[in-house]
Motif scaffolding. Structure first.
Motif, mmCIF file in Angstrom:
data_model
loop_
_atom_site.group_PDB
_atom_site.id
_atom_site.type_symbol
_atom_site.label_atom_id
_atom_site.label_comp_id
_atom_site.label_asym_id
_atom_site.label_seq_id
_atom_site.Cartn_x
_atom_site.Cartn_y
_atom_site.Cartn_z
ATOM 1 N N UNK A 196 1.220 0.256 -4.319
ATOM 2 C CA UNK A 196 2.646 0.485 -4.034
ATOM 3 C C UNK A 196 3.019 0.116 -2.599
ATOM 4 N N UNK A 197 2.058 -0.439 -1.853
ATOM 5 C CA UNK A 197 2.305 -0.750 -0.440
ATOM 6 C C UNK A 197 1.936 -2.203 -0.145
ATOM 7 N N UNK A 198 2.855 -2.920 0.472
ATOM 8 C CA UNK A 198 2.608 -4.312 0.874
ATOM 9 C C UNK A 198 2.093 -4.353 2.315
ATOM 10 N N UNK A 199 1.240 -5.334 2.593
ATOM 11 C CA UNK A 199 0.720 -5.524 3.948
ATOM 12 C C UNK A 199 1.016 -6.957 4.376
ATOM 13 N N UNK A 200 1.677 -7.102 5.531
ATOM 14 C CA UNK A 200 2.033 -8.421 6.051
ATOM 15 C C UNK A 200 1.586 -8.543 7.508
ATOM 16 N N UNK A 201 1.088 -9.729 7.859
ATOM 17 C CA UNK A 201 0.735 -10.035 9.247
ATOM 18 C C UNK A 201 1.666 -11.136 9.740
ATOM 19 N N UNK A 231 11.574 -6.317 6.580
ATOM 20 C CA UNK A 231 11.565 -4.856 6.498
ATOM 21 C C UNK A 231 10.166 -4.329 6.800
ATOM 22 N N UNK A 232 10.104 -3.091 7.254
ATOM 23 C CA UNK A 232 8.809 -2.426 7.437
ATOM 24 C C UNK A 232 9.009 -0.922 7.335
ATOM 25 N N UNK A 233 7.919 -0.232 6.996
ATOM 26 C CA UNK A 233 7.904 1.231 7.042
ATOM 27 C C UNK A 233 6.946 1.733 8.113
ATOM 28 N N UNK A 234 5.819 1.043 8.270
ATOM 29 C CA UNK A 234 4.860 1.344 9.339
ATOM 30 C C UNK A 234 4.561 0.038 10.065
ATOM 31 N N UNK A 235 4.683 0.070 11.389
ATOM 32 C CA UNK A 235 4.473 -1.133 12.198
ATOM 33 C C UNK A 235 3.325 -0.918 13.175
ATOM 34 N N UNK A 260 4.639 4.584 -0.575
ATOM 35 C CA UNK A 260 5.092 3.254 -1.004
ATOM 36 C C UNK A 260 5.862 2.618 0.140
ATOM 37 N N UNK A 261 5.935 1.286 0.145
ATOM 38 C CA UNK A 261 6.675 0.610 1.194
ATOM 39 C C UNK A 261 5.922 -0.572 1.775
ATOM 40 N N UNK A 262 6.138 -0.818 3.083
ATOM 41 C CA UNK A 262 5.596 -2.014 3.719
ATOM 42 C C UNK A 262 4.926 -1.677 5.047
#
Length: 381
Positions: free
Chosen positions: A179-184, A237-241, A142-144
């Motif tokens: 459970x995971x958001x994706x942003x560009x 915020x981010x968890x994986x970049x 889960x996360x971003x």
């Protein structure tokens, strides 16, 4: 009289130019390619490694295959270019003289320009980091996930959006997507400035349908352990970049005086630089199209390579050259699940750049695979 044609770089442009020259010139003329890499892999393959359908170690083709085709390959690093003396210095081979020079050294990635990125994010354009990025995505429950375009221009403009759709597919298969958001995040006001507002809108619609958020006018300033800071004052915020670092012309090109500003300026029809018998092709160049520039893409590098090679061939052969670069090209935009869109454009259209985007299909994905397969075979196998 025999001639020596020296090509710096064994990427899309360098390999296409070497192949064209070798096919058309007699064996008394030498075609030499210098590259510090020992193997070639198309940039588009990184997406397949991310998706899991390809393995890095099995996707690299040795460059010494050039020798069997009558092209001399030197595994070396270019350290100096002296156009006034018609020579190039390589780290191990010393000075190499030329009659014609083709500069195809590509764009250099400079992740160090973004404070805190190194060690915290993954370079989406570094093949060595893609398997690690994939592992982190598979481990995330889960996360971003953040995808950040960190500078303009950059190679293969659709790639960040392709990556977002492939990541969506990976997480969906893992059962973690909900459970995971994706942003560009992009520094430009639209998704693909080189393609114009309509294609950009189509791309944003495409990713929005997969619940991927697009944030324009977000130029990244710095990265900390859990936050991205942007020049507009906002944070995220981010968890994986996954980042696309800023690009620049290689230092050896700039120090030689070839670059005017950030990139090498060329005649957009002939690929000639302002230096005698020196051509430049591909990502190291900049061709202005109105207020924007031609996209940095392999297809354009390949076509430019053929034009540069034809000018050299015809001059050596005593013929009048009519070959010109038309500013037309295409690419495949992958959307995951073995489907791809097809994007073609005419950037030198007198009425302004004209582009067309086809809907995703399995047929276009197969064409993308064939695109890689046929060129690797022609150039190196």
């Amino acid at each position: 009289m025999s001639k020596r044609i020296l090509i710096l770089g064994a990427g899309f442009g360098g390999l296409a130019a070497a192949t064209e020259l070798r096919k058309s010139l007699g064996s008394d003329h030498r075609v030499i390619v210098v590259d510090r890499k020992k193997s070639f892999m198309m940039g588009l393959v990184k997406l397949w490694i991310l998706e899991g359908s390809r393995v890095l170690e099995e996707s690299q083709t040795p460059l010494d295959g050039l020798n069997a085709k009558g092209i001399e390959y030197l595994n070396d690093e270019v350290t100096k270019i002296e156009t006034a003396q018609n020579r190039v210095q390589a780290k191990d081979h010393g000075w190499i003289e030329y009659d014609y020079l083709i500069v195809a050294l590509g764009a250099e990635l400079v992740p160090g320009r973004i404070a805190g990125f190194a060690g915290r994010g993954y370079n989406l354009y570094d093949a060595q980091e893609i398997p690690k990025l994939r592992d982190s995505l598979l481990e995330l429950k889960r996360g971003k996930v953040a995808i950040a375009i960190m500078g303009m221009p950059y190679k293969c403009p659709p790639a960040p959006y392709e990556a977002s759709l492939i990541i969506d597919s990976i997480l969906t298969r893992q059962g973690t997507r909900s459970s995971i958001e994706i942003d560009i995040y992009a520094p430009a006001p639209i998704a693909l400035p080189v393609a114009g507002p309509q294609i950009s809108s189509n791309v944003v619609d495409m990713i929005s349908q997969r619940s991927i958020r697009f944030h324009p006018l977000h130029k990244i300033k710095s990265v900390t352990d859990d936050k991205l800071e942007f020049e507009n004052g906002t944070k995220a915020d981010y968890d994986v970049l996954a980042g696309i670092p800023p690009h620049r012309a290689p230092e050896v090109v700039s120090s030689a005086g070839l670059a005017e500003g950030d990139w090498v300026a060329i005649d957009r029809k002939t690929m000639k630089t302002r230096f005698k018998n020196v051509f430049a092709i591909g990502d190291v160049t900049e061709i202005k199209v109105g207020i924007l520039a031609l996209p940095k893409a392999g297809m354009f590098a390949e076509e430019q390579a053929k034009v540069a090679a034809r000018h050299i061939i015809d001059e050596i052969s005593g013929r009048t050259t009519i070959a010109t670069f038309a500013g037309q090209g295409y690419c495949f935009m992958e959307v995951g699940n073995k489907r791809a869109s097809y994007l073609e454009g005419d950037f030198f259209n007198p009425a302004g750049p004209s582009l067309r985007l086809e809907a995703p299909s399995e047929q276009n994905f197969q064409k993308k695979q064939d695109f890689e397969r046929t060129r690797v075979k022609e150039w190196l196998l």
